[in-house]
Design a protein around this motif. Structure first.
Motif, mmCIF file in Angstrom:
data_model
loop_
_atom_site.group_PDB
_atom_site.id
_atom_site.type_symbol
_atom_site.label_atom_id
_atom_site.label_comp_id
_atom_site.label_asym_id
_atom_site.label_seq_id
_atom_site.Cartn_x
_atom_site.Cartn_y
_atom_site.Cartn_z
ATOM 1 N N TRP A 200 -31.652 -6.745 1.057
ATOM 2 C CA TRP A 200 -31.562 -8.202 0.921
ATOM 3 C C TRP A 200 -30.597 -8.807 1.930
ATOM 4 O O TRP A 200 -30.921 -9.774 2.633
ATOM 5 C CB TRP A 200 -31.142 -8.532 -0.510
ATOM 6 C CG TRP A 200 -31.089 -9.993 -0.844
ATOM 7 C CD1 TRP A 200 -29.978 -10.778 -0.922
ATOM 8 C CD2 TRP A 200 -32.203 -10.846 -1.144
ATOM 9 N NE1 TRP A 200 -30.309 -12.067 -1.249
ATOM 10 C CE2 TRP A 200 -31.675 -12.135 -1.404
ATOM 11 C CE3 TRP A 200 -33.576 -10.651 -1.234
ATOM 12 C CZ2 TRP A 200 -32.489 -13.219 -1.740
ATOM 13 C CZ3 TRP A 200 -34.383 -11.733 -1.571
ATOM 14 C CH2 TRP A 200 -33.828 -12.990 -1.820
ATOM 15 N N TRP A 204 -31.357 -11.361 5.356
ATOM 16 C CA TRP A 204 -30.732 -12.681 5.537
ATOM 17 C C TRP A 204 -29.791 -12.729 6.744
ATOM 18 O O TRP A 204 -29.266 -13.798 7.073
ATOM 19 C CB TRP A 204 -29.983 -13.080 4.267
ATOM 20 C CG TRP A 204 -30.900 -13.633 3.223
ATOM 21 C CD1 TRP A 204 -31.709 -12.937 2.383
ATOM 22 C CD2 TRP A 204 -31.120 -15.017 2.933
ATOM 23 N NE1 TRP A 204 -32.419 -13.789 1.577
ATOM 24 C CE2 TRP A 204 -32.069 -15.077 1.879
ATOM 25 C CE3 TRP A 204 -30.606 -16.203 3.427
ATOM 26 C CZ2 TRP A 204 -32.518 -16.281 1.339
ATOM 27 C CZ3 TRP A 204 -31.055 -17.410 2.890
ATOM 28 C CH2 TRP A 204 -31.999 -17.438 1.862
ATOM 29 N N LEU A 207 -33.011 -14.539 11.463
ATOM 30 C CA LEU A 207 -33.894 -15.673 11.179
ATOM 31 C C LEU A 207 -35.242 -15.477 11.868
ATOM 32 O O LEU A 207 -35.322 -14.900 12.957
ATOM 33 C CB LEU A 207 -33.271 -16.982 11.679
ATOM 34 C CG LEU A 207 -31.888 -17.346 11.152
ATOM 35 C CD1 LEU A 207 -31.365 -18.609 11.861
ATOM 36 C CD2 LEU A 207 -31.910 -17.562 9.658
ATOM 37 N N GLN A 241 -39.548 -9.467 5.698
ATOM 38 C CA GLN A 241 -38.183 -9.960 5.867
ATOM 39 C C GLN A 241 -38.145 -11.481 5.764
ATOM 40 O O GLN A 241 -37.364 -12.037 5.004
ATOM 41 C CB GLN A 241 -37.621 -9.509 7.221
ATOM 42 C CG GLN A 241 -37.312 -8.019 7.296
ATOM 43 C CD GLN A 241 -36.720 -7.610 8.621
ATOM 44 O OE1 GLN A 241 -35.969 -8.370 9.249
ATOM 45 N NE2 GLN A 241 -37.051 -6.411 9.075
ATOM 46 N N SER A 242 -38.978 -12.172 6.551
ATOM 47 C CA SER A 242 -39.022 -13.640 6.444
ATOM 48 C C SER A 242 -40.375 -14.206 6.816
ATOM 49 O O SER A 242 -40.884 -15.093 6.131
ATOM 50 C CB SER A 242 -37.918 -14.302 7.281
ATOM 51 O OG SER A 242 -38.034 -13.976 8.650
ATOM 52 N N GLN A 264 -38.493 -12.202 1.830
ATOM 53 C CA GLN A 264 -37.119 -12.149 1.336
ATOM 54 C C GLN A 264 -36.338 -13.407 1.722
ATOM 55 O O GLN A 264 -35.855 -14.135 0.860
ATOM 56 C CB GLN A 264 -36.423 -10.901 1.904
ATOM 57 C CG GLN A 264 -37.000 -9.589 1.407
ATOM 58 C CD GLN A 264 -36.381 -8.395 2.102
ATOM 59 O OE1 GLN A 264 -36.515 -8.215 3.311
ATOM 60 N NE2 GLN A 264 -35.697 -7.548 1.336
ATOM 61 N N ASN A 265 -36.193 -13.646 3.009
ATOM 62 C CA ASN A 265 -35.425 -14.795 3.488
ATOM 63 C C ASN A 265 -36.331 -16.018 3.511
ATOM 64 O O ASN A 265 -37.205 -16.145 4.363
ATOM 65 C CB ASN A 265 -34.869 -14.498 4.880
ATOM 66 C CG ASN A 265 -33.935 -15.586 5.367
ATOM 67 O OD1 ASN A 265 -33.885 -16.679 4.820
ATOM 68 N ND2 ASN A 265 -33.166 -15.279 6.406
ATOM 69 N N CYS A 271 -37.519 -19.790 8.224
ATOM 70 C CA CYS A 271 -37.806 -18.543 7.506
ATOM 71 C C CYS A 271 -38.802 -18.770 6.372
ATOM 72 O O CYS A 271 -38.935 -19.873 5.849
ATOM 73 C CB CYS A 271 -36.518 -17.954 6.948
ATOM 74 S SG CYS A 271 -35.312 -17.528 8.223
ATOM 75 N N SER A 323 -29.821 -20.279 -0.295
ATOM 76 C CA SER A 323 -28.879 -19.380 0.367
ATOM 77 C C SER A 323 -29.193 -17.941 -0.030
ATOM 78 O O SER A 323 -30.079 -17.684 -0.858
ATOM 79 C CB SER A 323 -27.436 -19.720 -0.026
ATOM 80 O OG SER A 323 -27.213 -19.384 -1.389
ATOM 81 N N ILE A 324 -28.439 -17.024 0.513
ATOM 82 C CA ILE A 324 -28.607 -15.612 0.207
ATOM 83 C C ILE A 324 -28.366 -15.312 -1.271
ATOM 84 O O ILE A 324 -28.907 -14.352 -1.820
ATOM 85 C CB ILE A 324 -27.660 -14.765 1.100
ATOM 86 C CG1 ILE A 324 -27.998 -13.265 0.988
ATOM 87 C CG2 ILE A 324 -26.207 -15.026 0.753
ATOM 88 C CD1 ILE A 324 -27.207 -12.420 1.944
#
Length: 454
Positions: A200, A204, A207, A241-242, A264-265, A271, A323-324
């Motif tokens: 995770w 993050w 980008l 990932q994004s 994820q992101n 993203c 945010s993360i």
């Protein structure tokens, strides 16, 4: 290594390079899981990556450091623009030709771009003086075309285009033709599973990491490609990932029968876009599914996206993560995201979340009016259509969709008149059910050599 143990990056890149040296070929992945610690690059025509199906042949990528703005599989053209050939008369919306003083440097079959400078007059005409800033004073390619005819006997010379203009190209804005060379042609990826999710925090840390990029491509495709849960336990069941599939500065690309999900992101900075189109023309995304991204289907960044079709696509679970530390987020939409996307079509799509287009003002480095002259046709799914298009926009035929077009909200500023709406909750009886397929059939039935339909 189909066992997924050894790093396959070098071996597969060698196979790609060998196929390239041979003038083209298929790089085939037998059933298995292939582990990649690096990235793959395709830079030659007629290269196809092919597996035995997305459940059988699976490619898993693990690199994240230094991947901002990059992709794990990249089809990369090297498009260069020639000198300006200025229009001597305004190019008319829907015209099949433009007029220039001297077209003798062009030939039938040439790739060209028709574009213009984002002048102060162009910005003011659209009421965007406080919004459009990033590209002011620069020439932007709006229409990526092929020359299909030349009339050098007329004065001025006429250059005939394979696809009509979709917006006025004004001499006031130094509208011109530029010859294009270097497109990557007849490349594709098909029948494969793909994943690039990681831990995770790692996801993050970068980008706009995509799993597949097509950049400077013409006549390419992505078919029968699906994301899957990354095998790394740290990925916790996420697939990407994004970003998923991005089509950038390309034309005549088809994305078909694909599934992209679970990014994820999904934060700011571009993203969480599962199917992204930017600065591209005549892109068809059909029979594809986007789930659990930020904006599952999106037109993004810069002027010059036009003639794109989303056909029978399905979207659910679009959410923005603040945010993360926010893995729940807030609801989001599919979007026209940036700078006057023109004459696009959302056709028979099932939207459980929705689709947005309007005046984003200064957001995203001055997106301003994001869309004009585009159509939502026969939309269903229980989501929302928020449509505030510059000039004219159309929402035709819906089933179980909330439609918002009334002027008043900030995102509707400068978009009058209100978009045209017809057939709310009558999508089931809409004729034709698909605008794209109806028009396609009409064109295919035209006698050879006849003019295209208006």
């Amino acid at each position: 290594d189909p066992s997924g143990v050894l790093d396959s990056t070098e071996a597969v890149q060698r196979a790609i390079d060998a196929a390239s040296a041979a003038g083209g070929g298929i790089v085939f992945f037998p059933a298995g899981r292939y582990h990649f610690e690096g990235t793959l690059l395709i830079r030659h025509d007629r290269i196809v990556l092919r597996g035995e199906g997305p459940q059988a042949s699976r490619l898993s990528f693990t690199r994240f450091a230094g991947m901002t703005g990059k992709s794990h599989i990249t089809f990369q053209g090297d498009v260069e623009e020639g000198a300006d050939i200025l229009l001597v008369e305004d190019g008319i919306d829907r015209a099949t030709f433009v007029e220039v003083a001297d077209a003798t440097s062009l030939a039938v079959g040439d790739d060209i771009a028709v574009g213009w400078v984002i002048t102060d007059d162009f910005v003011e005409e659209h009421g965007m003086s406080l919004s459009w800033q990033a590209f002011n004073g620069t020439w932007r390619p709006f229409f990526r075309r092929r020359v299909v005819g030349l009339d050098l006997a007329s004065t001025p010379h006429r250059v005939f285009l394979d696809v009509p203009l979709r917006y006025p190209a004004k001499t006031r804005d130094f509208a011109s033709i530029r010859k294009e060379t270097g497109y990557l042609s007849e490349v594709g990826i098909e029948s494969l599973g793909v994943a690039n999710a990681v831990g995770w925090e790692d996801a993050w840390s970068e980008l706009r990491v995509h799993v597949i990029d097509l950049i400077g491509v013409k006549d390419g495709w992505v078919r029968d490609v699906a994301s899957f849960p990354a095998p790394d336990p740290a990925a916790q069941g996420y697939h990407l990932q994004s970003g998923g599939i991005r089509v950038l500065a390309s034309k005549r690309v088809t994305v078909a029968d694909c599934v992209m999900e679970k990014a994820q992101n999904r934060g700011g900075g571009g993203c969480g876009y599962l199917y992204e189109i930017s600065k591209s023309n005549e892109i068809l995304v059909r029979d594809s599914v986007g789930r659990d991204g930020r904006h599952n289907f999106i037109q993004n960044w810069d002027f010059g996206t036009t003639g794109c079709v989303f056909l029978r696509c399905s979207s659910a679970g679009s959410r923005t993560f603040a945010s993360i530390s926010d893995p729940v987020g807030t609801p989001a939409y599919n979007e026209y995201h940036h700078s006057l996307a023109m004459a696009n079509l959302v056709d028979r799509c099932h939207l459980e979340d929705g689709w947005y287009g309007g005046n984003r003002d200064g957001a995203s480095s001055g997106a301003g009016h994001t869309v004009t002259q585009s159509v939502y046709w026969n939309t269903s799914g229980g989501g929302e259509i928020l449509s505030w298009q510059y000039g004219w926009g159309y929402v035709i035929g819906t089933t179980d969709m909330a439609v918002v077009t009334l002027l008043g909200p900030p995102r509707s500023a400068g978009t009058a008149p209100a978009d045209y709406v017809e057939g709310e909750n009558r999508g089931a009886t809409l004729d034709p059910p698909s605008l794209f397929e109806d028009q396609l059939q009409r064109r295919l039935s035209l006698p050879e050599g006849s003019q295209s339909l208006p």
